[in-house]
Write an enzyme that holds these catalytic residues in place. Structure first.
Site, PDB file in Angstrom:
ATOM      1  N   CYS A 144      -1.509   5.678   9.869  1.00 21.07           N
ATOM      2  CA  CYS A 144      -0.304   4.973  10.304  1.00 21.07           C
ATOM      3  C   CYS A 144      -0.660   3.680  11.000  1.00 21.07           C
ATOM      4  CB  CYS A 144       0.464   5.792  11.341  1.00 21.07           C
ATOM      5  SG  CYS A 144       0.921   7.405  10.820  1.00 21.07           S
ATOM      6  N   CYS A 194       6.640  -7.118   7.534  1.00 17.85           N
ATOM      7  CA  CYS A 194       7.767  -6.618   8.333  1.00 17.85           C
ATOM      8  C   CYS A 194       8.250  -7.758   9.214  1.00 17.85           C
ATOM      9  CB  CYS A 194       7.313  -5.432   9.189  1.00 17.85           C
ATOM     10  SG  CYS A 194       8.665  -4.579  10.018  1.00 17.85           S
ATOM     11  N   CYS A 221       3.442   8.445   1.273  1.00 23.51           N
ATOM     12  CA  CYS A 221       3.949   7.490   2.259  1.00 23.51           C
ATOM     13  C   CYS A 221       4.228   6.181   1.519  1.00 23.51           C
ATOM     14  CB  CYS A 221       2.898   7.305   3.351  1.00 23.51           C
ATOM     15  SG  CYS A 221       3.424   6.181   4.637  1.00 23.51           S
ATOM     16  N   GLY A 233       6.833  -1.947   6.362  1.00 25.96           N
ATOM     17  CA  GLY A 233       8.205  -2.437   6.391  1.00 25.96           C
ATOM     18  C   GLY A 233       9.183  -1.542   7.121  1.00 25.96           C
ATOM     19  N   SER A 237      11.749   6.725   8.210  1.00 22.48           N
ATOM     20  CA  SER A 237      11.390   6.377   9.585  1.00 22.48           C
ATOM     21  C   SER A 237      11.895   4.975   9.902  1.00 22.48           C
ATOM     22  CB  SER A 237       9.865   6.426   9.742  1.00 22.48           C
ATOM     23  OG  SER A 237       9.495   5.930  11.012  1.00 22.48           O
ATOM     24  N   GLU A 285       0.821  -1.197   0.000  1.00 26.54           N
ATOM     25  CA  GLU A 285       0.000   0.000   0.000  1.00 26.54           C
ATOM     26  C   GLU A 285       0.862   1.256   0.000  1.00 26.54           C
ATOM     27  OE1 GLU A 285      -3.948  -1.871   1.995  1.00 26.54           O
ATOM     28  OE2 GLU A 285      -2.292  -1.343   3.285  1.00 26.54           O
ATOM     29  N   HIS A 340       8.690   6.030  20.973  1.00 31.28           N
ATOM     30  CA  HIS A 340       7.505   5.428  21.604  1.00 31.28           C
ATOM     31  C   HIS A 340       7.571   5.087  23.093  1.00 31.28           C
ATOM     32  CE1 HIS A 340       6.058   5.388  17.580  1.00 31.28           C
ATOM     33  NE2 HIS A 340       6.576   4.250  17.206  1.00 31.28           N
ATOM     34  N   CYS A 373       1.497  -2.240  16.070  1.00 29.15           N
ATOM     35  CA  CYS A 373       1.481  -1.990  14.628  1.00 29.15           C
ATOM     36  C   CYS A 373       0.839  -3.151  13.874  1.00 29.15           C
ATOM     37  CB  CYS A 373       2.908  -1.769  14.136  1.00 29.15           C
ATOM     38  SG  CYS A 373       3.023  -1.627  12.338  1.00 29.15           S
ATOM     39  N   CYS A 382       6.462  -4.960  16.346  1.00 33.39           N
ATOM     40  CA  CYS A 382       6.029  -3.913  17.276  1.00 33.39           C
ATOM     41  C   CYS A 382       4.577  -4.191  17.639  1.00 33.39           C
ATOM     42  CB  CYS A 382       6.191  -2.538  16.640  1.00 33.39           C
ATOM     43  SG  CYS A 382       7.895  -2.256  16.115  1.00 33.39           S
TER      44      CYS A 382
HETATM   45  N1  SAH Z   1       9.090   0.496  10.153  1.00 29.98           N
HETATM   46  C1  SAH Z   1       9.297   1.886  10.234  1.00 29.98           C
HETATM   47  C2  SAH Z   1       8.402   2.694   9.335  1.00 29.98           C
HETATM   48  C3  SAH Z   1       6.960   2.287   9.210  1.00 29.98           C
HETATM   49  S1  SAH Z   1       5.888   2.605  10.535  1.00 29.98           S
HETATM   50  C4  SAH Z   1       9.161   2.357  11.648  1.00 29.98           C
HETATM   51  O1  SAH Z   1       8.739   1.585  12.497  1.00 29.98           O
HETATM   52  O2  SAH Z   1       9.527   3.491  11.916  1.00 29.98           O
HETATM   53  C5  SAH Z   1       5.548   4.348  10.447  1.00 29.98           C
HETATM   54  C6  SAH Z   1       5.151   4.960  11.795  1.00 29.98           C
HETATM   55  O3  SAH Z   1       3.814   4.568  12.164  1.00 29.98           O
HETATM   56  C7  SAH Z   1       6.048   4.498  12.915  1.00 29.98           C
HETATM   57  O4  SAH Z   1       6.400   5.552  13.765  1.00 29.98           O
HETATM   58  C8  SAH Z   1       5.172   3.519  13.635  1.00 29.98           C
HETATM   59  O5  SAH Z   1       5.607   3.345  14.937  1.00 29.98           O
HETATM   60  C9  SAH Z   1       3.819   4.174  13.524  1.00 29.98           C
HETATM   61  N2  SAH Z   1       2.699   3.256  13.810  1.00 29.98           N
HETATM   62  C10 SAH Z   1       2.647   1.925  13.621  1.00 29.98           C
HETATM   63  N3  SAH Z   1       1.453   1.426  14.013  1.00 29.98           N
HETATM   64  C11 SAH Z   1       0.726   2.477  14.449  1.00 29.98           C
HETATM   65  C12 SAH Z   1      -0.610   2.609  14.951  1.00 29.98           C
HETATM   66  N4  SAH Z   1      -1.409   1.566  15.059  1.00 29.98           N
HETATM   67  N5  SAH Z   1      -1.037   3.837  15.284  1.00 29.98           N
HETATM   68  C13 SAH Z   1      -0.236   4.913  15.130  1.00 29.98           C
HETATM   69  N6  SAH Z   1       1.014   4.839  14.646  1.00 29.98           N
HETATM   70  C14 SAH Z   1       1.511   3.649  14.322  1.00 29.98           C
HETATM   71 FE1  SF4 Z   2       7.656  -2.956  11.327  1.00 36.05          FE
HETATM   72 FE2  SF4 Z   2       7.658  -0.268  11.748  1.00 36.05          FE
HETATM   73 FE3  SF4 Z   2       5.428  -1.752  12.182  1.00 36.05          FE
HETATM   74 FE4  SF4 Z   2       7.516  -1.973  13.830  1.00 36.05          FE
HETATM   75  S1  SF4 Z   2       6.256  -0.117  13.505  1.00 36.05           S
HETATM   76  S2  SF4 Z   2       6.314  -3.699  12.982  1.00 36.05           S
HETATM   77  S3  SF4 Z   2       9.223  -1.759  12.416  1.00 36.05           S
HETATM   78  S4  SF4 Z   2       6.453  -1.438  10.233  1.00 36.05           S
END
Ligand code: SAH
Ligand code: SF4
Length: 395
Positions: free
Chosen positions: A370, A135, A128, A194, A226, A115, A250, A142, A139
């Site tokens: 996000c 991935c 974006c 990713g 990021s 996406e 975070h 996420c 996390c």
């Molecule tokens: N993998 C990289 C980039 C992709 S995530 C990273 O982790 O930085 C992009 C951003 O969205 C990151 O800051 C991530 O922590 C945040 N993110 C992921 N899941 C989220 C959610 N459910 N709500 C808000 N932000 C989120």
């Molecule tokens: Fe992967 Fe970024 Fe999501 Fe963490 S926040 S699982 S590194 S995409």
């Protein structure tokens, strides 16, 4: 929660070219393109100039048909068409949110899908971009993290997302016409699916193409990568890409960060902050963005805000703190902090002298915000399966 899942993978490499068939010229560095042209009969003496010509057609004017490259001899264009292709991901669906956000589902080689989200704002527009299908990291807040890694995207597939969006926005300039001053697509964030620093070479090569002055021409100040904190690759990012950096921070204690961002068990807060302290100097960028997702009762107390400031100060890092209201997804083990809590946290950070914008969730109605980028793919898959099933019944 998946917080205790082990981190299973470091840097992976995938073949950059298909083993057979015509070579895709998109995504190659200038040197790689030169080598490819020479390997298919372009005289060495001409190769540099041919690269410049083809490069401009592809990346400045958005052409993807060799026949359009009218400053090349007809016979040479035919040769190119025989030996090479110009391929970007295929657009499968496009959804437009009430707030103007566009979410694209694109298909890449092997039938995988990723996406891409376009977010229009006043005077600018941000794309974006995804760097991996799924991935490897887990996390716990996420949604992408619950999808297993399928593969890294190639440089062509990464820069191809930008080219696809420019196609959709109708934003390729026309030779002879003056460039418009405000671009619809003016910024790139590597914040899609990713972990970009686990696909370093392809991300670097794609971003170099985005920044190239003879092509898409985005300044490195308008590109933000990021990362969850792949410490050994941070210095390389400064050195070899030089873009803006955002860190998925975070949490303010290793205990909590271990749970939210499990890569912290490998490179903890101290290791991360040490790596960040050098980044602005080496990359000549201004501030590092600390992304901080607001999870009710987990990381959103006043004490957290004070600890965050102290950490950033202790390491003397020029920073801005981007507070992200948690975007919920089905089965998520967290709740979004209340608006009052987010405001109180933002005020503490702001009063300490750091910008603390609260990120406005965009495209929530189409699951484009996000961390929501997995479910829509599954929904789209399902509906296509249904469509195929229906077609099967009719045939
Ligand atoms: N993998 C990289 C980039 C992709 S995530 C990273 O982790 O930085 C992009 C951003 O969205 C990151 O800051 C991530 O922590 C945040 N993110 C992921 N899941 C989220 C959610 N459910 N709500 C808000 N932000 C989120
Ligand atoms: Fe992967 Fe970024 Fe999501 Fe963490 S926040 S699982 S590194 S995409």
């Amino acid at each position: 929660m998946t917080a205790t899942a082990p981190i299973t993978q470091d840097v992976m490499t995938f073949p950059r070219k298909l083993p057979e068939g015509p070579v895709n010229l998109i995504g190659l560095t200038r040197d790689q393109m030169r080598d490819a042209l020479i390997a298919h009969g372009t005289p060495e003496k001409q190769a540099r100039m041919r690269v410049n010509q083809i490069w401009q057609w592809i990346y400045q004017w958005g052409k993807r048909d060799f026949a359009d490259m009218t400053n090349l001899a007809k016979a040479y264009r035919a040769d190119l068409a025989e030996n090479f292709v110009l391929e970007i991901p295929e657009l499968v669906t496009r959804q437009v949110s009430e707030d103007g956000t566009r979410k694209y589902l694109v298909r890449i080689a092997g039938g995988h899908e990723v996406e891409v989200v376009y977010i229009p704002e006043d005077g600018r527009g941000t794309l974006c971009v995804s760097s991996q299908v799924g991935c490897t990291l887990t996390c716990s807040f996420c949604h992408t993290g619950t999808q297993k890694l399928v593969r890294n995207l190639t440089a062509a597939e990464i820069i191809g997302q930008v080219m696809m969006a420019r196609d959709d926005l109708g934003e390729w300039p026309v030779p002879g016409e003056k460039n418009v001053e405000t671009r619809l697509l003016s910024n790139i964030v590597l914040m899609g699916m990713g972990e970009p620093l686990y696909n370093f070479d392809n991300v670097r090569d794609a971003m170099k193409i985005a920044m190239d002055p003879e092509g898409i021409q985005l300044s490195r100040r308008r590109i933000t990568l990021s990362t969850s904190g792949v410490v050994p690759e941070i210095a390389r990012t400064a050195d070899e890409i030089g873009c803006q950096l955002a860190i998925s921070f975070h949490a303010t204690t290793d205990d909590i960060r271990d749970k939210l961002v499990p890569i912290n068990k490998k490179w903890n807060i101290e290791a991360l902050l040490n790596a960040l302290a050098n980044y602005p100097k080496v990359s000549n960028s201004e501030r590092i963005t600390f992304e901080y997702v607001m999870l009710a009762g987990v990381n959103d107390s006043d004490a957290d805000a004070h600890r965050l400031i102290k950490l950033i100060r202790d390491y003397n890092i020029p920073a801005k703190i981007n507070l992200i209201p948690f975007n919920e997804w089905p089965g998520a083990p967290y709740k979004r902090s209340s608006n009052n809590r987010i405001r109180a946290f933002a005020d503490i950070v702001y009063e300490a002298g750091y910008a603390s914008p609260v990120r406005k969730p965009r495209g929530e109605d189409i699951m484009a915000a996000c961390g929501q980028l997995k479910s829509a793919t599954e929904r789209a898959r399902k509906s296509r399966r249904q469509i195929e099933a229906e077609a099967g019944v009719r045939n």
